[in-house]
Design a protein around this motif. Structure first.
Motif, PDB file in Angstrom:
ATOM      1  N   ARG A  38       0.925   3.910  -3.049  1.00 26.02           N
ATOM      2  CA  ARG A  38       0.500   5.280  -2.801  1.00 26.02           C
ATOM      3  C   ARG A  38       1.604   6.286  -3.142  1.00 26.02           C
ATOM      4  NH1 ARG A  38      -3.433   7.746   0.184  1.00 26.02           N
ATOM      5  NH2 ARG A  38      -4.104   5.735   0.956  1.00 26.02           N
ATOM      6  N   TYR A  39       2.806   6.042  -2.673  1.00 27.94           N
ATOM      7  CA  TYR A  39       3.849   7.066  -2.782  1.00 27.94           C
ATOM      8  C   TYR A  39       4.737   6.925  -4.010  1.00 27.94           C
ATOM      9  CZ  TYR A  39       2.335   8.416   1.824  1.00 27.94           C
ATOM     10  OH  TYR A  39       1.576   8.843   2.878  1.00 27.94           O
ATOM     11  N   GLY A  84       0.819  -1.217   0.000  1.00 26.70           N
ATOM     12  CA  GLY A  84       0.000   0.000   0.000  1.00 26.70           C
ATOM     13  C   GLY A  84       0.847   1.258   0.000  1.00 26.70           C
ATOM     14  N   ASN A  90       1.499   6.621  -7.048  1.00 26.64           N
ATOM     15  CA  ASN A  90       0.388   7.556  -6.881  1.00 26.64           C
ATOM     16  C   ASN A  90      -0.955   6.903  -7.229  1.00 26.64           C
ATOM     17  OD1 ASN A  90      -0.590  10.010  -6.035  1.00 26.64           O
ATOM     18  ND2 ASN A  90      -0.510  10.923  -8.083  1.00 26.64           N
ATOM     19  N   ASN A  91      -1.080   5.634  -6.830  1.00 21.03           N
ATOM     20  CA  ASN A  91      -2.285   4.860  -7.108  1.00 21.03           C
ATOM     21  C   ASN A  91      -2.612   4.025  -5.857  1.00 21.03           C
ATOM     22  OD1 ASN A  91      -4.397   3.634  -8.374  1.00 21.03           O
ATOM     23  ND2 ASN A  91      -3.134   2.233  -9.582  1.00 21.03           N
ATOM     24  N   PRO A  92      -3.245   4.652  -4.850  1.00 16.80           N
ATOM     25  CA  PRO A  92      -3.483   3.936  -3.587  1.00 16.80           C
ATOM     26  C   PRO A  92      -4.461   2.771  -3.753  1.00 16.80           C
ATOM     27  CG  PRO A  92      -4.626   6.030  -3.584  1.00 16.80           C
ATOM     28  CD  PRO A  92      -3.791   6.003  -4.834  1.00 16.80           C
TER      29      PRO A  92
END
Length: 168
Positions: free
Chosen positions: A37-38, A33, A41-43
């Protein structure tokens, strides 16, 4: 008789397996995760839901394993300073109080799981039936009672053996 004891120990060790597997999966989901996310950029939309479910399993099955290994936090300095008979009475009293609380939690958790079954509640994103998530609560309570009884019995047997050796 020894085979029955070994079978019981194998069954009781399943809480280690379940809590360990849930913990490893929790760490992996969290790690993936964070990467998603980081870095991309797709959580993951389902990450929090999965983490909550896994934490419930880790807590209840991990607590059960801790009862068997004596891993719960305890302040024993006062009890250890007492005479053997009084120490035994306090340990039994603590055992009874703990079992009463666990039985109360067991009854409440069964009501919770039954409510989830009758209402057909599922998790929002993954659509996992809530009774599978919260089923760890009553299962963990039952295992905690069994493991605590098992550890109390074995500690009592060890104490009896130590007293016999002291007499010799």
């Amino acid at each position: 008789m020894k085979n029955k004891g070994r079978l019981l120990e194998r069954l009781l060790n399943q809480d280690f397996v379940l809590s360990g597997a849930a913990f490893i999966l929790l760490v992996l989901v969290t790690f993936v995760g964070v990467i998603m996310r980081y870095l991309f950029n797709n959580p993951l939309t389902w990450q929090e839901e999965m983490q909550l479910s896994l934490i419930i399993w880790v807590v209840f099955f991990g607590a059960s394993a801790a009862f068997r290994t004596g891993g719960h936090v305890a302040i024993e300095i006062i009890v250890d300073a007492m005479p053997k008979r009084l120490r035994f009475v306090i340990e039994v009293l603590g055992y009874l109080v703990t079992c009463v609380v666990l039985i109360y939690l067991l009854r409440s958790s069964i009501d919770l799981v039954m409510q989830m079954v009758t209402t057909g509640r599922t998790t929002n994103i993954l659509r996992i039936p809530q009774q599978f998530v919260y089923g760890a609560f009553p299962a963990g309570c039952v295992l905690m009672i069994i493991n605590y009884t098992y550890s109390m019995y074995h500690s009592h047997l060890k104490r009896k053996d130590a007293e016999k050796e002291e007499e010799v």
